[in-house]
Each structure stands twice: as structure tokens, then as C-alpha cells.
Enzyme design. Sequence first.
Site, PDB file in Angstrom:
ATOM      1  CB  CYS A  76      -0.946   0.005   1.193  1.00 13.75           C
ATOM      2  SG  CYS A  76      -1.976  -1.463   1.243  1.00 13.75           S
TER       3      CYS A  76
ATOM      4  CB  SER B   7      -9.389   2.044   3.997  1.00 13.46           C
ATOM      5  OG  SER B   7      -8.661   0.828   3.934  1.00 13.46           O
TER       6      SER B   7
ATOM      7  CB  ILE C  31     -12.545  -2.756  -2.163  1.00 13.88           C
ATOM      8  CG1 ILE C  31     -12.424  -3.768  -1.011  1.00 13.88           C
ATOM      9  CG2 ILE C  31     -11.963  -3.298  -3.462  1.00 13.88           C
ATOM     10  CD1 ILE C  31     -11.019  -4.095  -0.572  1.00 13.88           C
TER      11      ILE C  31
ATOM     12  CE  LYS D 113     -14.616   4.229   7.366  1.00 12.79           C
ATOM     13  NZ  LYS D 113     -15.170   4.171   6.014  1.00 12.79           N
TER      14      LYS D 113
ATOM     15  CG  HIS E  58      -6.285   2.144   0.786  1.00 12.73           C
ATOM     16  ND1 HIS E  58      -5.136   2.698   0.247  1.00 12.73           N
ATOM     17  CD2 HIS E  58      -5.867   1.096   1.546  1.00 12.73           C
ATOM     18  CE1 HIS E  58      -4.083   2.011   0.659  1.00 12.73           C
ATOM     19  NE2 HIS E  58      -4.499   1.040   1.442  1.00 12.73           N
TER      20      HIS E  58
HETATM   21  N1  COA Z   1     -16.495   2.239   4.618  1.00 10.48           N
HETATM   22  C1  COA Z   1     -17.794   2.665   4.427  1.00 10.48           C
HETATM   23  N2  COA Z   1     -18.696   1.958   3.739  1.00 10.48           N
HETATM   24  C2  COA Z   1     -18.289   0.797   3.210  1.00 10.48           C
HETATM   25  C3  COA Z   1     -16.986   0.303   3.336  1.00 10.48           C
HETATM   26  C4  COA Z   1     -16.091   1.063   4.089  1.00 10.48           C
HETATM   27  N3  COA Z   1     -14.843   0.635   4.283  1.00 10.48           N
HETATM   28  N4  COA Z   1     -16.885  -0.877   2.685  1.00 10.48           N
HETATM   29  C5  COA Z   1     -18.097  -1.094   2.150  1.00 10.48           C
HETATM   30  N5  COA Z   1     -18.932  -0.104   2.459  1.00 10.48           N
HETATM   31  C6  COA Z   1     -20.353   0.000   2.138  1.00 10.48           C
HETATM   32  C7  COA Z   1     -20.604  -0.356   0.692  1.00 10.48           C
HETATM   33  O1  COA Z   1     -20.661   0.791  -0.121  1.00 10.48           O
HETATM   34  C8  COA Z   1     -21.953  -1.049   0.779  1.00 10.48           C
HETATM   35  O2  COA Z   1     -22.954  -0.077   0.856  1.00 10.48           O
HETATM   36  P1  COA Z   1     -24.344  -0.292   0.070  1.00 10.48           P
HETATM   37  O3  COA Z   1     -24.923  -1.553   0.639  1.00 10.48           O
HETATM   38  O4  COA Z   1     -25.108   0.957   0.378  1.00 10.48           O
HETATM   39  O5  COA Z   1     -23.957  -0.422  -1.366  1.00 10.48           O
HETATM   40  C9  COA Z   1     -21.921  -1.749   2.126  1.00 10.48           C
HETATM   41  O6  COA Z   1     -20.992  -1.002   2.929  1.00 10.48           O
HETATM   42  C10 COA Z   1     -21.502  -3.209   2.061  1.00 10.48           C
HETATM   43  O7  COA Z   1     -20.353  -3.251   1.265  1.00 10.48           O
HETATM   44  P2  COA Z   1     -19.662  -4.550   0.767  1.00 10.48           P
HETATM   45  O8  COA Z   1     -19.009  -4.226  -0.548  1.00 10.48           O
HETATM   46  O9  COA Z   1     -20.591  -5.726   0.812  1.00 10.48           O
HETATM   47  O10 COA Z   1     -18.530  -4.746   1.853  1.00 10.48           O
HETATM   48  P3  COA Z   1     -17.563  -5.951   1.942  1.00 10.48           P
HETATM   49  O11 COA Z   1     -18.026  -6.788   3.064  1.00 10.48           O
HETATM   50  O12 COA Z   1     -17.404  -6.600   0.625  1.00 10.48           O
HETATM   51  O13 COA Z   1     -16.184  -5.241   2.333  1.00 10.48           O
HETATM   52  C11 COA Z   1     -14.585  -4.681   3.995  1.00 10.48           C
HETATM   53  C12 COA Z   1     -16.047  -4.532   3.539  1.00 10.48           C
HETATM   54  C13 COA Z   1     -14.385  -3.831   5.225  1.00 10.48           C
HETATM   55  C14 COA Z   1     -14.290  -6.143   4.344  1.00 10.48           C
HETATM   56  C15 COA Z   1     -13.645  -4.214   2.830  1.00 10.48           C
HETATM   57  O14 COA Z   1     -13.948  -2.885   2.511  1.00 10.48           O
HETATM   58  C16 COA Z   1     -12.198  -4.355   3.217  1.00 10.48           C
HETATM   59  O15 COA Z   1     -11.618  -5.444   3.164  1.00 10.48           O
HETATM   60  N6  COA Z   1     -11.518  -3.249   3.566  1.00 10.48           N
HETATM   61  C17 COA Z   1     -10.110  -3.271   3.909  1.00 10.48           C
HETATM   62  C18 COA Z   1      -9.256  -3.158   2.679  1.00 10.48           C
HETATM   63  C19 COA Z   1      -7.800  -3.402   2.993  1.00 10.48           C
HETATM   64  O16 COA Z   1      -7.442  -4.295   3.734  1.00 10.48           O
HETATM   65  N7  COA Z   1      -6.900  -2.601   2.417  1.00 10.48           N
HETATM   66  C20 COA Z   1      -5.500  -2.710   2.677  1.00 10.48           C
HETATM   67  C21 COA Z   1      -5.171  -2.054   3.960  1.00 10.48           C
HETATM   68  S1  COA Z   1      -3.591  -2.499   4.596  1.00 10.48           S
END
Ligand code: COA
Length: 382
Positions: free
Chosen positions: A83, A206, A208, A327, A331
Amino acid sequence: MKITILGAYQTKFGELWDKSLKDLSSEAAFGAVEDAGVLFKDIQTAYFGNKMSPQITGQNHVGSLLAEILGTDIPITRIEAACASGGSAVRQACMAIESGQYETALVLGAEKMTDLAISEISVGLMGAASEQERESGLSFVGLYALMARKYFDKYGAGEKDLAAIAVKNHFHGSLNPKAQFPFVLTIDQVMASSMVADPLKLLDCSPITDGAAGLVLASEKYAKKLGSKKPVIIASKQASDTLSLSKRKDLTSLAGAEKAAGEAYRQAGVEAKDIEFAEVHDCFTIAEAMALEDLGFCKKGEGYIAVGKGKTRLGGERAINLSGGLKACGHPVGATGVKQLVEVYSQMMGRAGKRQTKKNKLALTHNIGGTGGTAVIHIVKN
Ligand code: COA
């Protein structure tokens, strides 16, 4: 070090179904060059920060992809540092100019992440973690959750303290039209969001993201020829730490970030207290609390307290993550480190609209790879 930022550009961040990696890269590269007011033939080298393209789009050779987009034969090098790929690409360009070999460089950071299922993306992201961490079924949310638990135990912070970080960053993001999530949140909404890896919830993470960012950098001599009065990078430092969390002495601080920040302050001839605003790597809320301490803005164990008191909000003592941070702005991993500098440039040029800070003379960017295995710090002067 005196490297001028001649131009900068960020695409909209988000779930951009209609845009490919090539489209995003092209928009950011052309946007940055146009903003710099130079011609493509004036760009002498380029660095491309990208982490996941081989896994996600099957595209390995992104340097040549950029050459095709730009219609150029200049040397283009892909930089991968998880990252921190974007920040590391900026640093490579600074060093190439510092060496005297080039007078100008384009830096691009781009990532197209939303075309795969979250399960596949999580596996791809975990390529930035150790074998043992991958095999034990951890995700990055899980790894940062371990750090959060340790931090809670050591300093007495709790889930609501972390929620305040997400709330502050979403407030800033609500003022940024390029942000993925330009809406405000409340502590209650963060607390009620679904648990991903205890104690980190959906709204501590944060997202995807698809997106790209570009910068045009130039030597002092070249910038002078143009009569430029644009912001100048006065420090660029990078440090490393163990890949595995289990090999670290302390889980409540990132040693690489502390080291790179200390070296950057020395290179710039400034101290932490002089920094007026910063973009820090809040991949998870806990990461921002630790960043404030690692950068010397707060004493150990007091990062979350500064956020709770409003000191890091727009108009506060030192605004942190005016872009909305990872956030709320999003990201797209390889683009993040470049975007942080695009935000600093926009603030220093007085172009940040509703999120404009008046304290915009000296800024810092903090870009982290994985759980801190790579840390890149830049300091920029207006
Ligand atoms: N912040 C705010 N809203 C979020 C979000 C976030 N981080 N991630 C998803 N949403 C929202 C989506 O827009 C969606 O909204 P909607 O239903 O109105 O469309 C809802 O929440 C569900 O989203 P979804 O895509 O099903 O979430 P997910 O379960 O597939 O993914 C996480 C959520 C947190 C697991 C994913 O964002 C993640 O893995 N984040 C970390 C990424 C990472 O590790 N990066 C590297 C860092 S070192």
C-alpha cells in the site's frame, strides 16, 4: 532536497465500473501534465506505483502500458511496495531528479480493485503479509485488529475512540467531491456497523477502491526556468520493518514510520511541531491513532485523545486527512501515496474548496505498506 511539484491530478475514487486501469491511468497522467503546464515531450522519466494489477487485471507490464498511453519511449518503472507503492514511486522520482540524471518526472499511482469478489481481493491484499499470517487465515483487518487490541490494553482506549477517527475523516470526505464516500457519519453509526475483525467494524475500515493520481515533479533549476512558485518537496524518506507482526517488539507503534519520519524531519530541518497539516495512512482507524504518535504529533498513547478533542479536524490545531483519508476518500492501494501528495498540493495551491485549510505552509505525508513493513514520509513546503 528541493523538488518542485509542478502539477497534480486525482481521478474520482470509488467503485468505477465503467473505467479500466488504462482509463484511470490515462486520466491521471494527462491531468497532471496539463496542470503542470508542460508538454509531454518535456517529461524525461516516469514511475508507476501499482500493487495489484498482476493479480486483478492480469496486467504485469504496467510501465509499458503507460508508455503506450502517453505515446512515449522514456524509461518507466513500476514500483511495488504494497500500500506504500505510490509513496515509494514518488520517492524514486525524487531520487532520480536529485541524482541529476533527470530534470522532470511523472509519477502515477493507479489501482483497479473492484472487479473481483471481496474474498479474492482479500487474498490478493494478503500478498503483502507474511506466509504464516496468510496461512493462519488472517486478513489485514485481522492484523490491524490485533494491533488495536494491544493498543486498547496498553493505553485504555476503546472502540468509541476509534469511531471518532472515522467520523472526523468522513466529515472531511464530505467536503471532497473526489471521495468515494462523501458523507458524514456519527459515532453511533460506526458503533452499529457490522463487526469485521473484533474490535474493528465495517466503518473502521478503508474500502476497496478504483482510482488513480498523478504528479509532475521537477528539479529546482527546471522550476526556476519556468518561474514556478509551486510547492516543494523538502524531504523524502523510506524505512522498513519486519514483514511479520510476530517478529516485532511492539504492536502499538510502527517502527519504520518512526524511523522514516525522524530522518525526514532532519532532512527538512524541521520538527514535528512545525507541521501544519498531514495526510496519514488510516487504512484502519487504529492506524491513524498510531500514526499521530509515530510522527511525533502526540505523545505515545495520546493520538486518539487528540482526535477526540477535535485537534485534528479542519480548523483545529493540526488538520489530519483533509482529503477524507483512506477511510472516506478511498484506498486504491497503489494510488494512495500519490494522492496524499495531490491533496497537499491542492491545499497549498488554495484549490481545496470547502475543505481548504488556512494553515497550509508545511505538510507531511505518511504512506504505509502492509502492517508497516514499508513506510514512506514526504515533507512539503509552500
Ligand atoms: N467504509 C464505508 N462503507 C463501506 C466500506 C467502508 N470501508 N466498505 C463497504 N462499504 C459500504 C458499501 O458501499 C456497501 O454499501 P451499500 O450496501 O449501500 O452499497 C456496504 O458497505 C456493504 O459493502 P460490501 O461491498 O458488501 O462490503 P464488503 O463486506 O465486501 O467489504 C470490507 C467490507 C471492510 C471487508 C472491505 O472494505 C475491506 O476489506 N476493507 C479493507 C481493505 C484493505 O485491507 N486494504 C489494505 C489495507 S492495509
